[in-house]
Design an enzyme around this catalytic site. Structure first.
Site: not given
Ligand code: PAF
Length: 283
Positions: A33, A155, A149, A188-189, A36-37, A151-152
């Site tokens: 974490l 997604q 977020g 996290s990366r 951002g989280h 950022k993704d």
């Molecule tokens: O964005 C992430 O951290 C992941 O893709 C998620 C949404 C937790 C699904 O594993």
């Protein structure tokens, strides 16, 4: 904070009579974490009676074994942070709890082009894996609101599509990208970057800002090419894509019409680490 590794225990807690009419905010994560989280968690805490966070490194959204095994895992530190933030419930299942042996993970939903372009092109199957786990987590947590977020961005678009197509009763809340002081989007990366790579990584933000500053000075394709080249001239970067797309369809735009819908998205490798970022160009 109550921590559960079993779905049945999580449900038992959320089904307690005292929780019956309470709103539930949900922040799904893969751990490691960062701010951002934490910003998603803080927003959830403001808007809901109960905040649930999940930590689960979802194996079916990784395209290669090395990426999965190398993904940072720091449960103890994460758990401490969540307690400090006042999270009510942490759901941290094992793989077999999410994917019982013998059960084929699947989701009968067509994403059209949304999961074929950009990340989808370079990470086939990734979004199917994300959608499957998020759908399961939604089923288990049954949140009122779920926080993701920007950022993704792809997604987020895919999850919104899933929620509306499958009529899942949850409000998806899109939260702003949190950046380091030099502009690098928190991820996290980033923890996996060497000191030298970390210094260079802020060039991604610089190029996105350059693109934003130069909209309408040249045609979309030309500006996209210039931005791509700016990144690619750094020999440390291996650029997968730099695209200027429509925020709804994720398809390339041909002109600067509908400016409120235009976003630049990029993905590149820095050493072994793949970083993504994006910027709305007219906001
Ligand atoms: O964005 C992430 O951290 C992941 O893709 C998620 C949404 C937790 C699904 O594993």
């Amino acid at each position: 904070m109550n921590t559960y590794i079993l779905i049945s225990d999580l449900r038992k807690k959320l089904n307690e009579p005292g929780n019956k009419n309470k709103s539930v905010g949900f922040v799904p994560t893969m751990g490691a974490l960062h701010e951002g989280h934490l910003s998603l968690i803080r927003q959830s805490k403001q808007e809901n009676d109960i905040t649930v966070c999940s930590i689960f490194v979802n194996p079916i959204q990784f395209n290669n074994e090395g990426d999965l095994s190398g993904y940072p895992r720091m449960m103890e530190q994460d758990s401490k942070l969540l307690i400090e933030e006042g999270v009510d419930i942490l759901f941290a299942p094992e793989v077999d709890e999410m994917y019982p042996p013998g059960e084929e993970p699947q989701l009968d939903l067509d994403f059209g082009r949304l999961d074929k372009v950009m990340e989808g092109k370079y990470r086939p199957g990734h979004f199917k894996g994300v959608a499957i786990v998020v759908k399961k987590l939604f089923d288990f947590v049954q949140p009122t609101r779920a926080y993701f977020g920007k950022k993704d961005f792809q997604q987020l678009t895919i999850i919104k599509h899933m929620v509306s197509s499958m009529k899942i009763p949850v409000e998806v809340i899109a939260c702003e990208t949190v950046r380091e002081p030099d502009g690098l989007a928190m991820s996290s990366r980033n923890l996996k970057l060497t000191i030298g790579e970390r210094e260079m990584a802020s060039q991604i933000y610089d190029v996105l800002m350059f693109t934003k500053a130069n909209v309408e000075t040249s045609p979309v394709k030309k500006l996209q090419g210039i931005a791509h080249k700016r990144l690619a001239t750094n020999p440390a970067f291996r650029v997968d894509y730099f695209e200027i797309v429509d925020m709804q369809t994720l398809l390339p735009v041909a002109s600067w019409e509908n400016p409120e819908n235009i976003i630049a998205c990029t993905a590149l490798y820095l050493g072994d680490i793949r970083l993504i970022d994006n910027m709305e160009l007219f906001s």
